[in-house]
Motif scaffolding. Structure first.
Motif, PDB file in Angstrom:
ATOM      1  N   ILE A 157       9.682  95.808  -2.204  1.00 38.04           N
ATOM      2  CA  ILE A 157       9.763  94.830  -2.632  1.00 38.04           C
ATOM      3  C   ILE A 157       9.593  95.126  -4.407  1.00 38.04           C
ATOM      4  O   ILE A 157      11.034  94.856  -5.223  1.00 38.04           O
ATOM      5  N   LEU A 158       9.122  95.636  -5.235  1.00 39.02           N
ATOM      6  CA  LEU A 158       8.975  95.921  -6.924  1.00 39.02           C
ATOM      7  C   LEU A 158       9.497  96.991  -7.094  1.00 39.02           C
ATOM      8  O   LEU A 158       9.461  97.354  -8.225  1.00 39.02           O
ATOM      9  N   GLY A 159       9.465  98.183  -6.028  1.00 36.24           N
ATOM     10  CA  GLY A 159      10.865  99.751  -6.294  1.00 36.24           C
ATOM     11  C   GLY A 159      11.761  98.758  -7.755  1.00 36.24           C
ATOM     12  O   GLY A 159      12.437  99.286  -8.584  1.00 36.24           O
ATOM     13  N   PRO A 160      12.783  97.440  -7.881  1.00 37.03           N
ATOM     14  CA  PRO A 160      13.435  97.064  -8.953  1.00 37.03           C
ATOM     15  C   PRO A 160      12.652  96.790  -9.871  1.00 37.03           C
ATOM     16  O   PRO A 160      14.019  97.015 -11.263  1.00 37.03           O
ATOM     17  N   ALA A 161      11.693  96.256 -10.110  1.00 36.15           N
ATOM     18  CA  ALA A 161      11.038  96.014 -11.103  1.00 36.15           C
ATOM     19  C   ALA A 161      11.068  96.915 -11.657  1.00 36.15           C
ATOM     20  O   ALA A 161       9.665  97.621 -13.040  1.00 36.15           O
ATOM     21  N   GLY A 162      10.527  98.645 -11.183  1.00 33.19           N
ATOM     22  CA  GLY A 162      10.310  99.696 -11.987  1.00 33.19           C
ATOM     23  C   GLY A 162       8.703  99.886 -12.000  1.00 33.19           C
ATOM     24  O   GLY A 162       7.520 100.552 -12.522  1.00 33.19           O
ATOM     25  N   ILE A 163       8.384  99.424 -10.288  1.00 29.91           N
ATOM     26  CA  ILE A 163       6.585  99.475 -10.122  1.00 29.91           C
ATOM     27  C   ILE A 163       7.030 100.834  -8.977  1.00 29.91           C
ATOM     28  O   ILE A 163       7.198  99.710  -8.125  1.00 29.91           O
TER      29      ILE A 163
END
Length: 242
Positions: A157-163
């Motif tokens: 879920i958070l990969g696209p936000a760079g997390i």
């Protein structure tokens, strides 16, 4: 800015020391403060309390501006080794602390990071106990595989936000949790020796060794690593994968 939950526990306290040593501003959170611990701020936190968890996350941001790293080390073993004697109430209590508590604080920090555009890191504590059938401490084992699923989902879920979101899976560690297990066993030292003999390294880990792995995975230069479940277990499960 690094928030460490379970900061007063064996692994949590070592994580605080390791991250302070590399220069992080470290905020501790636990049910009770560890006397003399070197943290920049401490927040009382019961991870089973959803509103308190939300409030602590928001207060850390109000006090320090942001959260770049979450290390969620809070957790319990449980009090009944035999699954056939474990009450439903105890099963639910352990799951609420270890699994539901992990979901709640991960959700709160994830939303905060994503909403603020922070390319941060979330590190969860699972266990090698999540990866095999065992005849004792069933609620703990079940809760720790739930932690892995939380990590995998949040990493996607958070990969696209760079997390980045990862987990460290300790094996036996010289902490108060293993001391509790030993106290509940009639042959405490024999049980410890037998468990150590099962590991290629033939010994338990020290909390600092687990903290070193956490330090690696939470270093900003390693943020491309995500969705990883890293065993720190003296070679347990060799050939099984992680």
């Amino acid at each position: 800015m690094t928030l460490v939950t379970g900061s007063s526990g064996g692994i949590g306290a070592s994580v605080v020391d390791a991250l302070r040593a590399r220069g992080d501003i470290v905020l501790g959170a636990d049910r009770a403060e560890l006397e003399g611990q070197d943290v920049d701020s401490f927040y009382a936190l019961d991870v089973t309390d959803e509103q308190q968890t939300r409030d602590v996350v928001r207060q850390t941001v109000a006090d320090h501006g942001r959260i770049d790293v979450l290390v969620h080390a809070a957790g319990v073993l449980g009090g009944t080794p035999d699954p056939l004697l474990t009450t439903t109430e105890e099963f639910e209590r352990v799951m609420r602390i270890n699994a539901t508590g992990t979901f709640t604080i991960t959700r709160e920090v994830a939303n905060l990071m994503r909403d603020s555009g922070t390319k941060g890191t979330i590190l969860l504590l699972s266990s090698v106990a999540a990866k095999e059938a065992r005849v004792d401490y069933l609620p703990y084992n079940a809760s720790k595989i739930a932690v892995l699923h939380i990590m995998w989902s949040m990493a996607k879920i958070l990969g696209p936000a760079g997390i980045s979101v990862n987990a460290v899976n300790p094996g036996p560690v010289n902490t108060p949790m293993w001391a509790q297990l030993a106290e509940q066993s009639a042959g405490a030292q024999a049980a410890r020796d037998a468990r150590a003999a099962q590991l290629p390294m033939r010994r338990f880990a020290e909390p600092a060794e687990v903290a070193n792995a956490i330090s690696f995975l939470t270093d900003p230069i390693n943020r491309y690593i995500t969705g990883v479940s890293l065993d720190v277990a003296g070679g347990a499960h060799l050939g099984v994968g992680s």
